[in-house]
Design a protein around this motif. Structure first.
Motif, PDB file in Angstrom:
ATOM      1  N   TYR A  90       6.346  46.097  12.243  1.00 45.93           N
ATOM      2  CA  TYR A  90       6.240  44.987  13.211  1.00 45.93           C
ATOM      3  C   TYR A  90       4.781  44.559  13.381  1.00 45.93           C
ATOM      4  O   TYR A  90       4.470  43.372  13.424  1.00 45.93           O
ATOM      5  N   LYS A  91       3.879  45.554  13.462  1.00 43.70           N
ATOM      6  CA  LYS A  91       2.456  45.224  13.618  1.00 43.70           C
ATOM      7  C   LYS A  91       1.900  44.491  12.404  1.00 43.70           C
ATOM      8  O   LYS A  91       0.959  43.702  12.511  1.00 43.70           O
ATOM      9  N   ILE A  92       2.460  44.787  11.225  1.00 48.36           N
ATOM     10  CA  ILE A  92       2.002  44.121  10.010  1.00 48.36           C
ATOM     11  C   ILE A  92       2.525  42.681   9.958  1.00 48.36           C
ATOM     12  O   ILE A  92       1.803  41.758   9.576  1.00 48.36           O
ATOM     13  N   ILE A  93       3.766  42.495  10.349  1.00 49.72           N
ATOM     14  CA  ILE A  93       4.351  41.146  10.319  1.00 49.72           C
ATOM     15  C   ILE A  93       3.724  40.255  11.391  1.00 49.72           C
ATOM     16  O   ILE A  93       3.517  39.061  11.171  1.00 49.72           O
ATOM     17  N   PHE A  94       3.399  40.841  12.541  1.00 45.77           N
ATOM     18  CA  PHE A  94       2.765  40.087  13.631  1.00 45.77           C
ATOM     19  C   PHE A  94       1.388  40.689  13.898  1.00 45.77           C
ATOM     20  O   PHE A  94       1.147  41.315  14.928  1.00 45.77           O
ATOM     21  N   ASP A  95       0.490  40.493  12.938  1.00 48.59           N
ATOM     22  CA  ASP A  95      -0.840  41.094  12.987  1.00 48.59           C
ATOM     23  C   ASP A  95      -1.784  40.207  13.798  1.00 48.59           C
ATOM     24  O   ASP A  95      -2.103  39.087  13.399  1.00 48.59           O
ATOM     25  N   ARG A  96      -2.272  40.739  14.940  1.00 54.09           N
ATOM     26  CA  ARG A  96      -3.209  39.983  15.787  1.00 54.09           C
ATOM     27  C   ARG A  96      -4.632  40.518  15.679  1.00 54.09           C
ATOM     28  O   ARG A  96      -5.515  40.064  16.404  1.00 54.09           O
ATOM     29  N   LEU A  97      -4.845  41.453  14.761  1.00 53.37           N
ATOM     30  CA  LEU A  97      -6.193  42.000  14.604  1.00 53.37           C
ATOM     31  C   LEU A  97      -7.021  41.228  13.587  1.00 53.37           C
ATOM     32  O   LEU A  97      -8.236  41.105  13.742  1.00 53.37           O
ATOM     33  N   VAL A  98      -6.385  40.696  12.552  1.00 55.69           N
ATOM     34  CA  VAL A  98      -7.114  40.208  11.390  1.00 55.69           C
ATOM     35  C   VAL A  98      -7.689  38.803  11.576  1.00 55.69           C
ATOM     36  O   VAL A  98      -8.748  38.491  11.020  1.00 55.69           O
ATOM     37  N   GLU A  99      -7.041  37.939  12.322  1.00 58.66           N
ATOM     38  CA  GLU A  99      -7.552  36.589  12.577  1.00 58.66           C
ATOM     39  C   GLU A  99      -7.313  36.256  14.048  1.00 58.66           C
ATOM     40  O   GLU A  99      -6.573  35.345  14.394  1.00 58.66           O
TER      41      GLU A  99
END
Length: 725
Positions: A90-99
Motif C-alpha cells: 500500500y505504501k508503494i502504491i500510494f507513496d508520499r515520500l518520493v515527490e
C-alpha cells in the motif's frame, strides 16, 4: 516371445542416444553452474574489497548506496520492514515520500519489481533467516573521535540478502553467456572462450561490483537468456519444442521489461532486426509472426503489471510493434516472385520502401499517441541524442552528458578490447561467416549448373537426320547466386544485434556492457572449424594457432583480475552520517536537495523529499530543475517561490556542488550559465546562502560538507487582527 535382433539394435541405439543427450546436458549444466558460481564469488569479493562492507553499520551501508542505488533499495526496505506485507505494498502504491506532497504509484513510475520480489522472498524465509545460523552481530571500533557501531552480517540481515540475490543474478549472467555461446558456436570450446573473454574484459562488460542494484545489472542476465532462447528458436524445427521456447521467451520478455525501463529500446532493435531478416527472406513470415505475437503479449502483460506505465505505452517500441504487426496481417503476401533481374531490382526497392514506411509510420504514431495522451516522459532521451550531434544544450541534457557514463565510448575501451584480442576475434569470426555463406552459395550454384547440364545431356531435345542438337540453358549468375545463398538466421541475428549494441555504446558509454558482452558471444564463432577460411590441408595446424592466440588473452585475463582484486577501499562519510543523524532526531518535514542526498534521506530517515534520482518522468525533471536553482544565479525570491510551491520545509546545500570545479566545464555554475546566460553576472545563490543571513532561509545545521536551511520560520506566529464590536 523373444525380441528380434533388429528391435534389439534399435532399442540399443535409442538408449545410446538418450545416454549421450543426458551426458551432454549434465556437462553443459555443470559447466554453466561452475562459471556462474565463480563470477558470483568474484563480484561479491570485489564489492567487499571496495567498501569493507562487513564492518560497516547499517546506516553506513545504506549511505554507500548512492543516488539511484539508494532510491531503489528504499523500496526493498519498505517491503521488508512494514507489517503486515500488504501495508508495504500500500505504501508503494500510494507513496508520499518520493515527490511530496503528491501520491505517487511507485509500481507505475519506477522499475521496482525486483525489490518487491526479493523483499517478498526475504519475508517468507524471515523466521529461519533471523536465527543465529544466518545472522551474527559484533561491535566495530572506528578510530578516535568516532563512537563504535554495531555491525550485523549474514543473509539474515536484509541488506545482505538483497545483495546475495544480485550476486547470484550476476552469476546467471556468465552461465547464460556460456550456454548461449555454446549453442551459437555449436561447440563447448566456444562457450568457454566467451567466458574467458568476459573475464578478460570484465571492466568493460559489467559494473555490478561497483553499482550492484542498477537496473541493467538485474536485466542483463535475463536479456542474455532471452537472446539464447531466440537463437535456439531460430534453429529449431520441431513444433512442440518451438511452442515451449515461445512460452518461456514470452515469460522472460515480461520480466525484462519489468526490471529495466531501457529494455523497450533493446526490444525495439530486436523487432527491427527480425523485420529486416523477414524482408531479406532470411526467416519466413510464420517465424516472424510468432516472434511478434510473443512481443505483443509480453508488452501488454508488462503494461498491465506496471499499472499503465506511460513511457511504455507511448514508446517507439509499441508503435513499431503495431506497424509491423499490421504489415504481417494484411500486406506480407505482397511480395514479388523473382524470375529475372527486373524483378530483383523492383523487389529491392520495395524492401527499402517497406522499411522506410514502417519507420516513418511508427514515428508518426508515437508522436500522435504522445500528443493525444499528453505524455512527454521520454522526451529527454531524444534531446540527449540531439545534443550529442549539435550545439543544443539544456540543463537536462547537460545533467546526463556531463556524467562520464553517458559520454561517448572512450578510446581506452577499444584499446583494452583489442589487447585481449576480443575485437580481432570478432572481426575474424564475422569474416569467416560471410566467406562461409559465400562459399556455400558458390558451391550450390556449381552443383545446380552441373546437374542441369547433365540432365540436358541425357535428354535429346531435337533429332534431325540422326544428328542430336542439344539446347543449352543460359543461367543468370546473380539470380542463381542469390537463390542459393543460405544465411544462417541465428548467426545473422546475433551479429546484427552486436552491431546495434555497438552504435548504442558509441553514443552512450553506459551501454558498452551490452556491446562488449555481445562481442564475447560472437567471438565464440571462431572455434567452429566449419567456418574457417583455411584450406582443409592446413586445419591440422589450428591447435598450434590457438595455442599461440590464447596466450595474450590469458595474459590480459590475469592482468585484469589482478588489477580488480588489488583495489582495496573502505567506505566512510562522517559529515553525511552527522547530517542524517541530525535529521532523524531534530527535523520533520519535506527536504529539498541534490538527487543523491535526497535518495539517501528518503532511505535512511524516511523523511519525504521533493526531488529524486529517477529522471525518466517529466514531473521529476521539473522538480529537479526547481531544486537545483540553488546552485544557479537566480534571486532568493525566485528560489523561495519554487521551493514553497513544492512545499519543501528544508533546503540542503552541499559545498562540493556550490564551489566544485570541472575540467569539462560541467560544474553547476557552468551548466546554469549555459541554461540562463542572462544571469551570468549575478552572484551564485548557494554562495549567498552559505555566507550571508537572508530572508526566508534560516540556517539550522552546518558541517564541512552540508548546510541545512529551514525555509519557513515557524517560531513567528502571524495572528489576524481582531476588532471589538
Amino acid at each position: 516371445m523373444e525380441e528380434s535382433p533388429k528391435n534389439a539394435q534399435d532399442n540399443a541405439k535409442v538408449q545410446k542416444s538418450i545416454g549421450k543427450k543426458v551426458l551432454i546436458f549434465t556437462i553443459l549444466t555443470g559447466l554453466a553452474y561452475f562459471f556462474g558460481y565463480i563470477h558470483y564469488k568474484y563480484v561479491s569479493h570485489l564489492f567487499e574489497n571496495d567498501r569493507n562492507f562487513l564492518f560497516l553499520s547499517d546506516l553506513e551501508r545504506e549511505m554507500s548506496f548512492r543516488t539511484e542505488m539508494g532510491f531503489y533499495y528504499s523500496y526493498y526496505k519498505i517491503v521488508v520492514e512494514e507489517r503486515p506485507f500488504l501495508a508495504g505494498i500500500y505504501k508503494i502504491i500510494f507513496d508520499r515520500l518520493v515527490e511530496y506532497p503528491k501520491d505517487v504509484n511507485a509500481f507505475n513510475r519506477f522499475n521496482i519489481i525486483p525489490e518487491v520480489i526479493i523483499g517478498a522472498v526475504y519475508r517468507y524465509f524471515e523466521p529461519w533467516l533471523n536465527s543465529t545460523q544466518y545472522k551474527e552481530c559484533h561491535m566495530v571500533e572506528r578510530g578516535p573521535g568516532h563512537s563504535p557501531v554495531e555491525s550485523c552480517i549474514g543473509i539474515g540481515q536484509p541488506i545482505f540478502f538483497y545483495l546475495e540475490a544480485i550476486w547470484w543474478l550476476s552469476g546467471l549472467t556468465v552461465a547464460a553467456l556460456f550456454l548461449h555461446a555454446t549453442v551459437l558456436s555449436q561447440s563447448i570450446l566456444g562457450g568457454i572462450l566467451a567466458v574467458i573473454q568476459y573475464f578478460a574484459n570484465h571492466a568493460e562488460c559489467t559494473r555490478v561490483q561497483w553499482a550492484p542494484n542498477e537496473r541493467e545489472n538485474l536485466a542483463v542476465p535475463l536479456l542474455l537468456l532471452q537472446s539464447w532462447l531466440l537463437t535456439l528458436r531460430l534453429r529449431e524445427t520441431s513444433k512442440k519444442k518451438v511452442l515451449k521456447l515461445e512460452i518461456v521467451t514470452l515469460l522472460i520478455n515480461i520480466i525484462c521489461i519489468l526490471f529495466w525501463q531501457f529494455t523497450q529500446f533493446i526490444f525495439l532493435t530486436q523487432l527491427a532486426i527480425f523485420f529486416v531478416m523477414e524482408q531479406l527472406r532470411i526467416i519466413d513470415i510464420k517465424t516472424f509472426s510468432l516472434f511478434l505475437y510473443s512481443h505483443f503479449c509480453s508488452l501488454h502483460t508488462a503494461v498491465l503489471l506496471l499499472q499503465g506505465n506511460d513511457m511504455l505505452k507511448c514508446s517507439l517500441y509499441t508503435t513499431f510493434l503495431i506497424t509491423i504487426s499490421v504489415y504481417c496481417l494484411f500486406l506480407s503476401y505482397l511480395r514479388i516472385k523473382i524470375k529475372n533481374r527486373i524483378d530483383l531490382i523492383v523487389e529491392s526497392w520495395l524492401v527499402i520502401l517497406r522499411i522506410l514506411i514502417a519507420v516513418s509510420l511508427s514515428w508518426y504514431l508515437k508522436k500522435l499517441f504522445s500528443e493525444y495522451l499528453e505524455i512527454e516522459e521520454d522526451s529527454h532521451v531524444w534531446d540527449i541524442l540531439y545534443s550529442k550531434f549539435t550545439n543544443y544544450k539544456t540543463f537536462h541534457t547537460l545533467i546526463y552528458t556531463c556524467s562520464e557514463v553517458f559520454d561517448f565510448l572512450q578510446i581506452s575501451s577499444i584499446i583494452n578490447m583489442t589487447k585481449s584480442l576480443l575485437i580481432p576475434f570478432v572481426l575474424l569470426s564475422c569474416i569467416n561467416m560471410v566467406f562461409h555463406w559465400h562459399r556455400d552459395s558458390i558451391k550450390s550454384c556449381e552443383n545446380e549448373i552441373l546437374s542441369e547440364n547433365t540432365n540436358k545431356d541425357n535428354d535429346e531435345s531435337v533429332v534431325e537426320d540422326s544428328v542430336v542438337v542439344k539446347e543449352e540453358k543460359k543461367f543468370d549468375i546473380l539470380l542463381l547466386y542469390l537463390k542459393n545463398l543460405r544465411i544462417e538466421s541465428a548467426v545473422f541475428y546475433n551479429i546484427s544485434q552486436m552491431v546495434v549494441y555497438g552504435v548504442m555504446a558509441a553514443l552512450v558509454m553506459r551501454l558498452k556492457l551490452l556491446f562488449s558482452t555481445q562481442m564475447c558471444l560472437v567471438s565464440s564463432l571462431i572455434v567452429n572449424k566449419e567456418y574457417y577460411l583455411l584450406p582443409k590441408s592446413f586445419r591440422k595446424y589450428v591447435p598450434i594457432l590457438w595455442a599461440i592466440a590464447i596466450v595474450p588473452v590469458l595474459s590480459e585475463l590475469s592482468k585484469n583480475v589482478t588489477k580488480e582484486m588489488s583495489h582495496i577501499g573502505e567506505f566512510n562519510d562522517y559529515p553525511q552520517e552527522e547530517l542524517l543523524l541530525w535529521i532523524s532526531k531534530e527535523a520533520t518535514g519535506a527536504f529539498a536537495g541534490s538527487m543523491p542526498i535526497s535518495a539517501t534521506i528518503m532511505l535512511s530517515t524516511r523523511r519525504p523529499i521533493v526531488a529524486h534520482p529517477h529522471y525518466e518522468h517529466l514531473e521529476a525533471r521539473k522538480r529537479a530543475y526547481s531544486v537545483y536553482k540553488v546552485y544557479g544565479k537566480f534571486t532568493l525570491n525566485n528560489l523561495y517561490y519554487e521551493l514553497n510551491k513544492l512545499r519543501a520545509s528544508y533546503l540542503i546545500v552541499e559545498t562540493k556542488y556550490c564551489y566544485g570545479k570541472s575540467k569539462k566545464g560541467c560544474s553547476f555554475e557552468n551548466i546554469w550559465d549555459i541554461e540562463v546566460p542572462a544571469l551570468k553576472s549575478n552572484p551564485k545563490l548557494c554562495h549567498t546562502l552559505l555566507t550571508e543571513p537572508v530572508d526566508h532561509f534560516y540556517p539550522v545545521f552546518r558541517n564541512q560538507h552540508y548546510a541545512v536551511f529551514r525555509i519557513h520560520d515557524f517560531s513567528i506566529q502571524y495572528m489576524p487582527r481582531s476588532f471589538d464590536t
